[in-house]
Design an enzyme around this catalytic site. Sequence first.
Site, short mmCIF file in Angstrom:
data_model
loop_
_atom_site.label_atom_id
_atom_site.label_comp_id
_atom_site.label_asym_id
_atom_site.label_seq_id
_atom_site.Cartn_x
_atom_site.Cartn_y
_atom_site.Cartn_z
N ASP A 1 0.83 -1.40 0.45
CA ASP A 1 -0.51 0.35 0.21
C ASP A 1 0.49 1.55 0.06
OD1 ASP A 1 -1.89 1.93 0.56
OD2 ASP A 1 -2.08 1.39 2.37
N ASP B 1 -1.34 5.93 -4.98
CA ASP B 1 -1.60 4.58 -4.28
C ASP B 1 -2.57 3.59 -4.84
OD1 ASP B 1 -2.86 3.66 -2.06
OD2 ASP B 1 -4.86 5.17 -1.15
#
Length: 382
Positions: free
Chosen positions: A85, A268
């Site tokens: 992430d 992201d």
Amino acid sequence: KKMLSIIAIVSILAVPTSAVHKFSLKKKSDSEFVAGILARAKNGIKPSYKVSEDGSIVVNDYENSQYYGEISLGSPLQKFNVIFDTGSSDLWVASIKCDSSCGRHSKYDSTKSSSYIQNGTSFDIMYGSGPVSGFQSIDDLDFGGLVVKTQEFAEVVDASGLGGAYQLGKFDGILGMAFPLLSVNSVPTAFQNLVDQKLVDEAMFAFYLGSSASDAGELVLGGTDSAHFTGEITWENLYSATYWEIQIVGMSVGGVSYVSAPTKAIVDSGTSILTGPSDVVQAIAKQLGAKEIIQGEYMLPCSYSKLPDLQFSIGSSVYTLSPADYLIPDGNLCLLGLMGMDIPAPTGPLWILGDVFMRKYYTVFDTANKRVGFALANHPAN
């Protein structure tokens, strides 16, 4: 003379060669992903975020993340599936001490690791869906075949904030790849430790996100993999080195402009789709003929040939997403890969360029030079 030649050859062979380290990602199917979104909408659960005490935004609840991969902790190795992430900075996995909220996930057991070092600092993070808590521990991390010594991470003992979706989900934890400033306890990230321990030649990593189970994707540590992109990499300097934050200077749909001034955006990997301000996304959905299934999320017929392109202007480059890129199919209907989410100032207004964008464009994260690079991903022909 012959002996000198042999010595010279041995010396050449002994010189470390520049190499990248890569391992495969796994991908949740599109139908399973859309089913998760629809189930959430049916239960009236809206997309959410949480503002941390330091003003940072926790935007990912992860239950519908599509891509994940395997790491190991401890000696001998204990294996975990994690989401890599770039929107967060902590490494956490379920602990053997976790209650029923961790379901049947793989759980870290410090008593079975000879390299474990006790820490015990509290770990508390608030996701949009609720709190997750545990404590910090230290152990060796096998990250793509590279072994990071004494990596600090969190053992989660209460994952109730992530709900039942985590209990039944495919991932056991999160490996954050943003900057240490976002870490709950200011812990060096796993990738930063790879760099500091000189386990990679270059302080960069790259994602290739595939479009099917047979072409799930790849994470490269220490460089790039030219087999997975075409053309040159275009670099964009970071606006802020907390998230991987850049600026978009324009955004349009079929020639209709929705962004015409510099606006913040984060790249992201932990967000499966695109997000933008809800009023803008609502207007785009109306233009596309999409119907809202719950606040901020939309479905529409998979009419690929009749729908316009989305275009993002970043720096001097324009990045185009066709309907095949931004629609996620489930039978004859498609999820619009763009969700409305209003992030308050000073962090917002904010766009998130998630996996829908990163699947089209091979994405390189350069920590040394604080920049992000994009190149057209090279997907195999269907």
